[in-house]
Design a protein around this motif. Structure first.
Motif, mmCIF file in Angstrom:
data_model
loop_
_atom_site.group_PDB
_atom_site.id
_atom_site.type_symbol
_atom_site.label_atom_id
_atom_site.label_comp_id
_atom_site.label_asym_id
_atom_site.label_seq_id
_atom_site.Cartn_x
_atom_site.Cartn_y
_atom_site.Cartn_z
ATOM 1 N N ASP A 6 6.166 -15.079 -2.181
ATOM 2 C CA ASP A 6 6.912 -15.582 -1.035
ATOM 3 C C ASP A 6 6.445 -16.994 -0.712
ATOM 4 O O ASP A 6 5.354 -17.410 -1.073
ATOM 5 C CB ASP A 6 6.822 -14.638 0.167
ATOM 6 C CG ASP A 6 5.426 -14.461 0.717
ATOM 7 O OD1 ASP A 6 4.947 -15.401 1.375
ATOM 8 O OD2 ASP A 6 4.834 -13.398 0.503
ATOM 9 N N GLU A 33 3.267 -0.917 5.574
ATOM 10 C CA GLU A 33 4.525 -1.102 4.850
ATOM 11 C C GLU A 33 4.352 -0.865 3.351
ATOM 12 O O GLU A 33 5.273 -1.095 2.576
ATOM 13 C CB GLU A 33 5.067 -2.518 5.075
ATOM 14 C CG GLU A 33 5.476 -2.802 6.498
ATOM 15 C CD GLU A 33 6.851 -2.255 6.853
ATOM 16 O OE1 GLU A 33 7.565 -1.744 5.961
ATOM 17 O OE2 GLU A 33 7.214 -2.343 8.039
ATOM 18 N N ASN A 57 9.427 -3.350 -1.769
ATOM 19 C CA ASN A 57 10.621 -4.198 -1.748
ATOM 20 C C ASN A 57 10.324 -5.468 -0.951
ATOM 21 O O ASN A 57 9.302 -5.557 -0.265
ATOM 22 C CB ASN A 57 11.830 -3.451 -1.169
ATOM 23 C CG ASN A 57 11.529 -2.859 0.191
ATOM 24 O OD1 ASN A 57 11.149 -3.553 1.117
ATOM 25 N ND2 ASN A 57 11.689 -1.540 0.298
ATOM 26 N N ALA A 58 11.239 -6.430 -1.051
ATOM 27 C CA ALA A 58 11.059 -7.707 -0.360
ATOM 28 C C ALA A 58 11.071 -7.543 1.157
ATOM 29 O O ALA A 58 10.377 -8.288 1.866
ATOM 30 C CB ALA A 58 12.142 -8.686 -0.789
ATOM 31 N N GLU A 59 11.823 -6.600 1.649
ATOM 32 C CA GLU A 59 11.897 -6.405 3.100
ATOM 33 C C GLU A 59 10.548 -5.985 3.687
ATOM 34 O O GLU A 59 10.214 -6.363 4.814
ATOM 35 C CB GLU A 59 12.990 -5.402 3.463
ATOM 36 C CG GLU A 59 14.374 -5.987 3.355
ATOM 37 C CD GLU A 59 14.547 -7.270 4.160
ATOM 38 O OE1 GLU A 59 14.232 -7.304 5.368
ATOM 39 O OE2 GLU A 59 14.994 -8.281 3.562
ATOM 40 N N ALA A 60 9.782 -5.212 2.943
ATOM 41 C CA ALA A 60 8.450 -4.828 3.416
ATOM 42 C C ALA A 60 7.558 -6.060 3.550
ATOM 43 O O ALA A 60 6.829 -6.209 4.534
ATOM 44 C CB ALA A 60 7.826 -3.801 2.471
ATOM 45 N N ARG A 62 8.638 -9.139 4.032
ATOM 46 C CA ARG A 62 9.204 -9.897 5.150
ATOM 47 C C ARG A 62 8.718 -9.349 6.495
ATOM 48 O O ARG A 62 8.314 -10.108 7.376
ATOM 49 C CB ARG A 62 10.731 -9.872 5.091
ATOM 50 C CG ARG A 62 11.401 -10.718 6.174
ATOM 51 C CD ARG A 62 12.914 -10.748 6.053
ATOM 52 N NE ARG A 62 13.398 -11.013 4.715
ATOM 53 C CZ ARG A 62 13.398 -12.207 4.126
ATOM 54 N NH1 ARG A 62 12.938 -13.255 4.766
ATOM 55 N NH2 ARG A 62 13.875 -12.352 2.901
ATOM 56 N N ARG A 63 8.755 -8.031 6.639
ATOM 57 C CA ARG A 63 8.353 -7.425 7.915
ATOM 58 C C ARG A 63 6.894 -7.701 8.242
ATOM 59 O O ARG A 63 6.553 -8.006 9.395
ATOM 60 C CB ARG A 63 8.633 -5.921 7.894
ATOM 61 C CG ARG A 63 10.110 -5.593 8.040
ATOM 62 C CD ARG A 63 10.342 -4.104 8.264
ATOM 63 N NE ARG A 63 9.929 -3.290 7.128
ATOM 64 C CZ ARG A 63 10.717 -2.918 6.137
ATOM 65 N NH1 ARG A 63 11.990 -3.294 6.127
ATOM 66 N NH2 ARG A 63 10.276 -2.165 5.160
ATOM 67 N N GLU A 66 6.533 -11.363 9.309
ATOM 68 C CA GLU A 66 7.130 -11.578 10.630
ATOM 69 C C GLU A 66 6.234 -11.025 11.727
ATOM 70 O O GLU A 66 6.032 -11.670 12.761
ATOM 71 C CB GLU A 66 8.520 -10.954 10.694
ATOM 72 C CG GLU A 66 9.544 -11.750 9.919
ATOM 73 C CD GLU A 66 10.919 -11.103 9.874
ATOM 74 O OE1 GLU A 66 11.071 -9.942 10.331
ATOM 75 O OE2 GLU A 66 11.839 -11.766 9.355
ATOM 76 N N GLU A 77 11.306 -11.884 -6.132
ATOM 77 C CA GLU A 77 10.732 -10.828 -6.956
ATOM 78 C C GLU A 77 10.371 -11.431 -8.312
ATOM 79 O O GLU A 77 11.128 -12.208 -8.893
ATOM 80 C CB GLU A 77 11.711 -9.681 -7.149
ATOM 81 C CG GLU A 77 11.071 -8.524 -7.894
ATOM 82 C CD GLU A 77 11.926 -7.272 -7.921
ATOM 83 O OE1 GLU A 77 11.455 -6.285 -8.531
ATOM 84 O OE2 GLU A 77 13.021 -7.270 -7.357
#
Length: 82
Positions: A6, A33, A57-60, A62-63, A66, A77
């Motif tokens: 990232d 996460e 996953n990418a959302e994990a 990101r969370r 954040e 990825e």
């Protein structure tokens, strides 16, 4: 698990201490996460910070970023390594 790189683009002037503190904040909650943050690099002149992780996953990813106050501008990825 998948690997991710990232990118943060607005951390101009980040010091080694700042980077270490931000990375530690991620490490402190990464398990919630299922993320494993492995390494972080920074260029204080451009403000770019790069983080390598394994995650479901990418959302994990990101969370976590954040929640710790330094959201990623991009999450990629990594599907090929040599």
């Amino acid at each position: 698990m998948a690997k991710f790189m990232d990118v943060h683009t607005s951390m101009t002037g980040v010091s080694a201490e700042d980077l270490k503190a931000a990375h530690q904040a991620d490490l402190d909650i990464q398990g919630e996460e299922g993320v494993d943050f492995q390494q972080a690099w920074a260029d204080p002149t451009t403000g770019h910070v790069f983080c390598l992780s394994e995650a479901p996953n990418a959302e994990a990813v990101r969370r976590i970023h954040e929640r710790t106050g330094h959201p990623a501008d991009q999450i990629h990825e990594i599907t090929i390594t040599v």
